[in-house]
Design an enzyme around this catalytic site. Structure first.
Site, PDB file in Angstrom:
ATOM      1  N   ASP A   1       0.898  -1.345  -0.021  1.00 45.39           N
ATOM      2  CA  ASP A   1      -0.010   0.225  -0.030  1.00 45.39           C
ATOM      3  C   ASP A   1       0.859   1.256  -0.032  1.00 45.39           C
ATOM      4  O   ASP A   1       1.723   1.297   1.073  1.00 45.39           O
ATOM      5  CB  ASP A   1      -0.820   0.023   1.167  1.00 45.39           C
ATOM      6  CG  ASP A   1      -2.371   0.485   1.263  1.00 45.39           C
ATOM      7  OD1 ASP A   1      -2.363   0.727   0.216  1.00 45.39           O
ATOM      8  OD2 ASP A   1      -3.051   0.552   2.140  1.00 45.39           O
TER       9      ASP A   1
ATOM     10  N   GLU B   1      -4.642   4.686  -3.703  1.00 42.56           N
ATOM     11  CA  GLU B   1      -6.285   5.053  -3.401  1.00 42.56           C
ATOM     12  C   GLU B   1      -6.612   6.120  -4.632  1.00 42.56           C
ATOM     13  O   GLU B   1      -5.837   7.092  -4.726  1.00 42.56           O
ATOM     14  CB  GLU B   1      -6.422   5.645  -1.960  1.00 42.56           C
ATOM     15  CG  GLU B   1      -6.183   4.601  -1.102  1.00 42.56           C
ATOM     16  CD  GLU B   1      -6.328   5.145   0.591  1.00 42.56           C
ATOM     17  OE1 GLU B   1      -6.785   6.371   0.653  1.00 42.56           O
ATOM     18  OE2 GLU B   1      -5.975   4.279   1.313  1.00 42.56           O
TER      19      GLU B   1
ATOM     20  N   GLU C   1     -14.252  -0.496  -1.214  1.00 46.13           N
ATOM     21  CA  GLU C   1     -14.310  -0.433   0.414  1.00 46.13           C
ATOM     22  C   GLU C   1     -15.348   0.343   0.886  1.00 46.13           C
ATOM     23  O   GLU C   1     -15.919   1.333   0.572  1.00 46.13           O
ATOM     24  CB  GLU C   1     -13.128   0.402   1.047  1.00 46.13           C
ATOM     25  CG  GLU C   1     -13.089   0.171   2.464  1.00 46.13           C
ATOM     26  CD  GLU C   1     -11.773   0.739   3.414  1.00 46.13           C
ATOM     27  OE1 GLU C   1     -10.713   0.599   2.786  1.00 46.13           O
ATOM     28  OE2 GLU C   1     -11.992   0.632   4.610  1.00 46.13           O
TER      29      GLU C   1
HETATM   30  O1  KIV Z   1      -4.707  -0.578   4.499  1.00 46.51           O
HETATM   31  C1  KIV Z   1      -5.447  -1.268   4.382  1.00 46.51           C
HETATM   32  O2  KIV Z   1      -5.437  -2.242   5.282  1.00 46.51           O
HETATM   33  C2  KIV Z   1      -6.258  -1.328   3.448  1.00 46.51           C
HETATM   34  C3  KIV Z   1      -7.464  -2.196   3.428  1.00 46.51           C
HETATM   35  C4  KIV Z   1      -8.424  -1.904   4.440  1.00 46.51           C
HETATM   36  C5  KIV Z   1      -7.816  -2.554   2.323  1.00 46.51           C
HETATM   37  O3  KIV Z   1      -6.157  -0.628   2.570  1.00 46.51           O
END
Ligand code: KIV
Length: 271
Positions: A88, A120, A187
């Protein structure tokens, strides 16, 4: 279930959607859990910036840093053999310019050995997604409730309830697919809206609080294991109560130490 032996790739994701096989994703922040999840057949490990809340105790994901994400992604990658590892990208590492996004996402790929990044945002981020994909960086999108925009969205609330915002979400999803994203996290989206989006795309959707029609599901590992007592939500099913187990085990250990019952002869060396 996807082939149990072959590593999961972006192609596997597309094939699974074609064959209507559900994709199983969980968050993961360390090598120990990565080994356990990989051995349990989880298809993808998301090194979520939620690590900043779940492990580091912060209020939001906003203060997660690139160094922090690189550290956690590196150690998750060590424990994963078959599962795809997705990092992420933290706040402000990809939103400023496409060139900066390429530099930061490329660094993550090169330094951690992960297989893809997640960013995102919808249509406004699509040109950046295109730039990343064009230099060979696989990108997972993330729309609906996007935690890095929690203040702009007015809190952690369901997105796309009315027709106008639902249409915007659908257009966002299409823009990400057109830009080359290989999957999209949805989400906190009402189940019928998520179903409509899922049917409209050729790439898979991975839902979290987005109902059963998504092509796959993701949960925060520590939530579904009942380890993270600071968070509860309607969409989280608790598959275990590990916080209770930890308390019980640690209390027993403490009592045995205090009463001189641990260590016993079987835990001690004679010479
Ligand atoms: O950071 C995270 O854990 C996420 C999930 C909730 C999809 O982006």
């Amino acid at each position: 279930m996807a082939d149990e032996l072959r590593p999961v790739t972006t192609h596997t994701f597309l094939k699974m959607k074609e064959k209507a096989e559900r994709i199983v994703m969980l968050t993961c922040y360390d090598a120990l859990f990565a080994r356990l999840l990989d051995a349990s057949g989880v298809d993808a490990l998301l090194v979520g910036d939620s690590v900043n809340q779940v492990l580091a105790g912060a209020e939001t994901t906003l203060s997660a840093t690139l160094e922090q994400m690189i550290y956690h992604t590196k150690i998750v990658r060590r424990g994963a053999q078959r599962a795809m590892v997705v990092c992420d990208m933290p706040y402000l590492t990809y939103q400023v310019t496409p060139a900066e996004a390429i530099r930061n996402c490329g660094r993550v790929l090169a330094e951690t050995g992960c297989h893809a990044v997640k960013v995102e945002g919808g249509a406004p981020i699509a040109p950046t997604v295109r730039a990343l994909v064009d230099v060979g960086i696989p990108v997972m999108g993330h729309i609906g409730l996007t935690p890095q925009s929690v203040h702009a969205l007015g809190g952690y609330r369901v997105q796309g309830r009315d027709d106008a915002t639902a249409l915007r979400l659908k257009n966002d999803a299409q823009a990400l697919e057109d830009a080359g994203a290989f999957a999209i996290v949805l989400e906190l989206v009402p189940a019928p809206r998520a179903s409509e989006i899922t049917k409209s795309l050729t790439i898979p959707t991975i839902g979290i609080g987005a109902g059963p029609a998504c092509d796959g599901q993701v949960l925060v590992l520590h939530d579904m294991l009942g380890l993270n007592e600071r968070f509860s939500a309607k969409f989280v099913k608790k598959y275990a109560s590990l916080a209770d187990d930890v308390r019980e085990a640690v209390s027993l250990y403490a009592a045995e130490v205090r009463e001189g019952r641990y260590p016993g002869p079987e835990h001690s060396f004679g010479k």
